[in-house]
Design an enzyme around this catalytic site. Structure first.
Site, PDB file in Angstrom:
ATOM      1  N   GLN A  44      -8.312 -15.418   5.287  1.00  0.00           N
ATOM      2  CA  GLN A  44      -9.196 -16.161   6.198  1.00  0.00           C
ATOM      3  C   GLN A  44      -8.494 -17.307   6.905  1.00  0.00           C
ATOM      4  O   GLN A  44      -9.074 -17.936   7.793  1.00  0.00           O
ATOM      5  CB  GLN A  44     -10.385 -16.733   5.403  1.00  0.00           C
ATOM      6  CG  GLN A  44     -11.373 -15.709   4.893  1.00  0.00           C
ATOM      7  CD  GLN A  44     -12.311 -15.196   5.983  1.00  0.00           C
ATOM      8  OE1 GLN A  44     -12.404 -15.771   7.076  1.00  0.00           O
ATOM      9  NE2 GLN A  44     -12.974 -14.085   5.707  1.00  0.00           N
ATOM     10  N   THR A  96       4.966   5.750   7.683  1.00  0.00           N
ATOM     11  CA  THR A  96       5.356   5.492   9.070  1.00  0.00           C
ATOM     12  C   THR A  96       4.744   4.186   9.546  1.00  0.00           C
ATOM     13  O   THR A  96       3.549   3.951   9.361  1.00  0.00           O
ATOM     14  CB  THR A  96       4.868   6.649   9.966  1.00  0.00           C
ATOM     15  OG1 THR A  96       5.489   7.850   9.531  1.00  0.00           O
ATOM     16  CG2 THR A  96       5.225   6.382  11.421  1.00  0.00           C
ATOM     17  N   HIS A 134      -7.287  -8.666  11.162  1.00  0.00           N
ATOM     18  CA  HIS A 134      -8.598  -8.537  11.807  1.00  0.00           C
ATOM     19  C   HIS A 134      -9.517  -9.739  11.630  1.00  0.00           C
ATOM     20  O   HIS A 134     -10.630  -9.747  12.171  1.00  0.00           O
ATOM     21  CB  HIS A 134      -9.309  -7.262  11.342  1.00  0.00           C
ATOM     22  CG  HIS A 134      -9.908  -7.341   9.977  1.00  0.00           C
ATOM     23  ND1 HIS A 134     -11.215  -7.701   9.767  1.00  0.00           N
ATOM     24  CD2 HIS A 134      -9.375  -7.112   8.755  1.00  0.00           C
ATOM     25  CE1 HIS A 134     -11.476  -7.660   8.472  1.00  0.00           C
ATOM     26  NE2 HIS A 134     -10.380  -7.314   7.836  1.00  0.00           N
ATOM     27  N   THR A 168      -6.633  -6.360   1.523  1.00  0.00           N
ATOM     28  CA  THR A 168      -7.021  -5.701   0.269  1.00  0.00           C
ATOM     29  C   THR A 168      -5.797  -5.058  -0.368  1.00  0.00           C
ATOM     30  O   THR A 168      -5.512  -5.274  -1.556  1.00  0.00           O
ATOM     31  CB  THR A 168      -8.100  -4.628   0.528  1.00  0.00           C
ATOM     32  OG1 THR A 168      -9.282  -5.277   1.012  1.00  0.00           O
ATOM     33  CG2 THR A 168      -8.428  -3.868  -0.747  1.00  0.00           C
ATOM     34  N   CYS A 207     -23.021  -8.103   0.097  1.00  0.00           N
ATOM     35  CA  CYS A 207     -23.846  -7.045  -0.501  1.00  0.00           C
ATOM     36  C   CYS A 207     -25.179  -6.934   0.192  1.00  0.00           C
ATOM     37  O   CYS A 207     -25.928  -7.905   0.291  1.00  0.00           O
ATOM     38  CB  CYS A 207     -24.056  -7.371  -1.981  1.00  0.00           C
ATOM     39  SG  CYS A 207     -25.694  -7.007  -2.606  1.00  0.00           S
TER      40      CYS A 207
HETATM   41  C1  LIG Z   1       4.923  16.613   5.528  1.00  0.00           C
HETATM   42  C2  LIG Z   1       4.679  15.145   5.645  1.00  0.00           C
HETATM   43  N1  LIG Z   1       4.055  14.474   4.653  1.00  0.00           N
HETATM   44  C3  LIG Z   1       3.811  13.154   4.723  1.00  0.00           C
HETATM   45  C4  LIG Z   1       4.201  12.410   5.829  1.00  0.00           C
HETATM   46  C5  LIG Z   1       3.903  10.935   5.859  1.00  0.00           C
HETATM   47  O1  LIG Z   1       2.815  10.698   6.739  1.00  0.00           O
HETATM   48  P1  LIG Z   1       2.487   9.220   7.226  1.00  0.00           P
HETATM   49  O2  LIG Z   1       3.574   8.841   8.192  1.00  0.00           O
HETATM   50  O3  LIG Z   1       1.143   9.331   7.868  1.00  0.00           O
HETATM   51  O4  LIG Z   1       2.489   8.337   6.024  1.00  0.00           O
HETATM   52  C6  LIG Z   1       4.851  13.070   6.900  1.00  0.00           C
HETATM   53  C7  LIG Z   1       5.335  12.340   8.118  1.00  0.00           C
HETATM   54  O5  LIG Z   1       5.930  11.277   8.063  1.00  0.00           O
HETATM   55  C8  LIG Z   1       5.097  14.458   6.800  1.00  0.00           C
HETATM   56  O6  LIG Z   1       5.725  15.116   7.794  1.00  0.00           O
HETATM   57  C1  LIG Z   2     -10.560 -13.712   1.397  1.00  0.00           C
HETATM   58  C2  LIG Z   2     -10.410 -12.270   1.743  1.00  0.00           C
HETATM   59  N1  LIG Z   2      -9.526 -11.507   1.070  1.00  0.00           N
HETATM   60  C3  LIG Z   2      -9.347 -10.212   1.355  1.00  0.00           C
HETATM   61  C4  LIG Z   2     -10.074  -9.584   2.357  1.00  0.00           C
HETATM   62  C5  LIG Z   2      -9.813  -8.116   2.647  1.00  0.00           C
HETATM   63  O1  LIG Z   2      -9.073  -7.999   3.831  1.00  0.00           O
HETATM   64  P1  LIG Z   2      -8.928  -6.593   4.553  1.00  0.00           P
HETATM   65  O2  LIG Z   2     -10.281  -6.320   5.165  1.00  0.00           O
HETATM   66  O3  LIG Z   2      -7.847  -6.780   5.559  1.00  0.00           O
HETATM   67  O4  LIG Z   2      -8.571  -5.571   3.509  1.00  0.00           O
HETATM   68  C6  LIG Z   2     -11.023 -10.344   3.090  1.00  0.00           C
HETATM   69  C7  LIG Z   2     -11.854  -9.746   4.168  1.00  0.00           C
HETATM   70  O5  LIG Z   2     -12.432  -8.687   4.049  1.00  0.00           O
HETATM   71  C8  LIG Z   2     -11.185 -11.710   2.776  1.00  0.00           C
HETATM   72  O6  LIG Z   2     -12.074 -12.469   3.444  1.00  0.00           O
END
Ligand SMILES: Cc1ncc(COP(=O)(O)O)c(C=O)c1O
Ligand SMILES: Cc1ncc(COP(=O)(O)O)c(C=O)c1O
Lengths: 130, 389, 389, 130
Positions: free
Chosen positions: B183, B241, B205, B76, B324
């Protein structure tokens, strides 16, 4: 979609599904559908005097629709025929714990019952007439 | 999910392969590879190495160089990054996007958002078997067309588009092509070394990898505006990260997903299922009979309400043509695009087989579906013709 | 990462707590909770239930109702969704954003992107101890100010801002407040039931949960434009298949992260480390001496090149004041904001302790740092004054 | 940041670090710095006749800088003094497998060596002169 136990039970073993044998006396039939909702239902009632002896139905539709038809069939049994007008689908929806958005479909069942009611009255008039 | 249930919804998601779970586990242990791959200390370097190994595994599976693969949270996000990113980065060059009516919501909803932002979108119709002809694409391309977004394997019908040919006609017209291949992996080959494709959305997944991790292939030199900002990770295309265990899991899953080995096995399972279901009166297959993925079988049972059939076989996990599950069943946009009536669309079921599906499960499914279809048709006896047309 | 190394970089990321790993494992097994939480079959419902339980755990930890929590891929995405989402959704009402110079890149880079899109951004300076006075915020608010974004716990210095007071002054002026609380959970209480805060960015991997999963708290009624489109998940704020194992892991991690129990233990560890380091000649603490989180200690060793010190104690995982490990060491924007010279900023080290840090590790670290500082100062004997000022 | 084995080895045990004893004959000193890069280096050379007998250095800077100074100290030992001009920092960077962005710092070391060369020439002139 999750279903209440009563809906599941009535869906899997739908009491009152089917038709009466040809020529069963006192039969009236009501039918209704809504193509946008993909539902169709036909209800048959056997009325003896002013009392509903028994009910049969056929449904094309979702599990809630089938359960509601089965519930109605059971509820009408032995009641005065004007019960056909009195069943409240809002109540039935709550009783069966069915989502609100299903109400539209249940109202199609109500239409079928109304049709039965009218057919029954016509029949009743006829009998009086004779 | 209880063991009693039979899972035939592999197109919705797959269980994680045990070998993938093992690979992930090492990153989830206190003394494992847990450090931040962006840290310069030895722990960080070790994590970084795993990330790059996984990038290699994924790149190899799709026939691309490792440095063309950027990690995202799933297909997505990848679809959004590709479409929003390209349209915004090239807005001065052109504002026209071409896609199809059978795309996943991740593409259709993004296209709609682009329209609201003043971009123009052309939606191609497929033929009644779900195929888009390369000529249709060629005809739709205009001077200000920037991007074409066409999916590879359709998630509802399994129909496979001729990406190679569509790619040629885009390339020849100097238009970028994005392909949603969520897919495909392990079922239909993705050959970026042969295809003229500029962006590809991938996810883990659907291929026995973890949920919440995906990737975007970006052909070198393709200008892209990021969706999110905040760090240099993934060449600033996608900061945040890096989730080592997720990335390692995706890499392992893609390593395992050898189409040449898996596709024939899936075909056998799917065909066994179809052989059993196809004898039921009136059933029809949705989508192209041959140009399709081995894992999906989309079947319409005329005169049988889909929701009722699914409850009737509740111990078997399948899904509606449309994901749906709301009550007023707006029919699947994909099946409608094939020309099915609302009634038939909502009488359709998607069965999707996978690595862990066995013959006994298929035979049981055939038996139960056959019985339930008969029961529901009996219950609907005398219903008008529209219910089955 | 080998057992021999000592990990004092908990502010960069944490290992997953074993109890969290166990909770995640159930979702990674072939017969486990692997189905798509959006699927209507029993497997999908079971997964959905786990997702909602985790939402409850996270909401409870921050004092919010469950339905205010939406899942994202981490705090970087949450910060972007909050800032981009609010500024775009309210663009007609106002185009002014207020933030501070000590924010994480996830906020600063997003603010810069907003500026490129024609929004106006005011960057507040902290005092020399890293604090932003609520009055500064009040004075910066203009008629067209839409959003204020101030972090709770600074990731480099551990300095804690007075969010309650800043929230009051935003609320009284009818301005929305976003708080980056990525570092807070389990160290400093987050009390959304008492704070006048509208959005909060959360992440799992700083709190013994998995990387690649986070959340955004959105006060009901706060208008937000999504960053990505493609499905109804998370009330359409954030589509994409929900990563059950990740969400379950975050829920479990937040359940475990009881600040009342953890903060005192962290304080003991941090103070033990500081007691040992503070006797080294010339060392100073960066940031406010008391208004700070118990897990971070940012120390400057004048006259000692930071990169050399880190290599000198390579078996101990610490990080630069700046996460930036590039060679021409652009000094940490946070430490520069505190008024440190480039030389002192690049002579600073961030030590961060965590749940699994023990006294022996701390004592070993003190011994090694003391020795290496002495050695490097000896090597730089006779260096000019600027190297240490 | 990862470091080549040679950089690590020279960083941990830097041969030639320090100064000569007061009044060592034939000493020349060169010093250079770049505040924007946070580096300072001082190099001392003992030249006997035209031959470099030994080298000492002090460094404030990164591990690559220390390793380069140590490498240079070793390389100059026993060479003709004009080797001071000939050392190529591009080569040394490659030899030590040091990232390109570190070149700027190594050039500061080159400046220090140049300073030594000039100081040495002045000294040499003086000796000729007398
Ligand atoms: C204060 C702060 N904000 C944002 C982030 C970003 O978080 P994430 O790694 O979950 O994207 C971090 C750590 O990397 C952080 O320490
Ligand atoms: C053709 C297609 N595109 C996009 C997606 C979205 O993938 P994700 O669940 O990794 O966001 C899916 C499955 O949900 C899918 O079957």
């Amino acid at each position: 979609m999750d279903y209440s136990l009563e809906v599941q039970q009535r869906f899997h073993s739908p009491q009152g599904a089917g038709e009466f044998a040809e020529g069963t006396p006192g039969l009236v039939t009501g039918e209704a559908e809504d193509r946008t909702l993909n539902v169709w239902v036909r209800v048959q009632i056997q009325v003896v005097g002013t009392v509903i002896r028994s009910v049969r139905f056929r449904v094309f539709g979702c599990p809630h629709m089938m359960a509601a038809a089965g519930w109605v069939a059971e509820a009408l049994q032995g009641r005065e025929s004007n019960a056909l007008r009195e069943l409240d689908m809002h109540e039935i929806r709550k009783t069966l714990d069915t989502p609100l958005e299903k109400l539209g479909k249940l109202l199609v069942l109500e239409d079928a019952l109304q049709a039965c009611w009218q057919a029954h009255n016509v029949l009743a008039q006829g009998q009086k007439g004779s | 999910m209880t063991k009693q249930t039979i899972y035939l919804d592999y197109a919705a998601t797959t269980p994680v392969d045990p070998a993938v779970a093992v690979a992930m586990r090492e990153c989830l242990e206190p003394d494992g590879i847990f450090a931040n791959p962006s840290s310069s200390h030895s722990g960080g370097q070790a994590a970084r190495q795993r990330v790059e190994e996984a990038r290699e595994q994924i790149a190899a599976r799709v026939g691309a160089p490792a440095d063309t693969i950027s990690f995202t949270s799933g297909a997505t996000e990848s679809d959004n990054l590709a479409i929003q990113g390209v349209m915004l980065a090239h807005r001065d060059r052109g504002r026209h996007l071409i896609t199809s009516r059978m795309e996943h919501k991740a593409v259709l909803d993004t296209a709609a958002a682009m329209e609201r932002q003043g971009f123009e979108v052309t939606y191609l119709d497929s033929d009644s078997e779900g195929l888009i002809a390369p000529d249709q694409v060629a005809e739709a391309i205009k001077d200000d067309t920037t991007l074409v977004s066409i999916m590879h394997v359709n998630n509802e019908t399994g129909v496979v588009q001729d990406i190679a040919a569509i790619g040629e006609c885009c390339r020849s017209r100097g238009v970028l092509l994005h392909v949603d291949a969520a897919q495909s992996i392990g079922k239909v080959p993705v050959s970026l070394d042969q295809w003229a494709v500029d962006l590809v959305a991938l996810t883990a997944h659907k291929t026995y990898g973890p949920k919440g991790i995906g990737a975007l292939y970006v052909r070198p030199g393709t200008k892209l505006a990021p969706l999110i900002y905040g760090g240099d990770q993934e060449g600033s295309i996608r900061p945040g990260t890096l989730a080592t265990h997720q990335i390692v899991g995706m890499g392992q899953a893609y390593e395992l997903a050898d189409t040449e080995r898996e596709a024939p096995a899936l075909t056998v399972k799917r065909d066994r299922l179809w052989a059993g279901l196809s004898v039921i009166e009136g059933v029809r297959l949705n989508g192209h009979p041959t140009q399709r993925s081995p894992h999906v079988l989309n079947v319409v049972f005329p005169g049988v309400d889909g929701e009722s059939l699914r409850l009737g076989i509740a111990e078997i996990a399948v899904s509606a043509g449309a994901a749906c599950n709301s009550a007023a069943p707006e029919a699947s946009h994909v099946l409608s695009a094939l020309g099915l009536s609302d009634a038939l669309a909502s009488s359709s079921q998607r069965f999707s087989v996978g690595r862990f599906t066995d013959a006994a499960e298929i035979d049981y499914t055939i038996e139960r579906v056959t019985a339930e279809v008969a029961r529901l048709r009996e219950l609907a006896g005398g219903a008008p013709a529209w219910c089955a047309n």
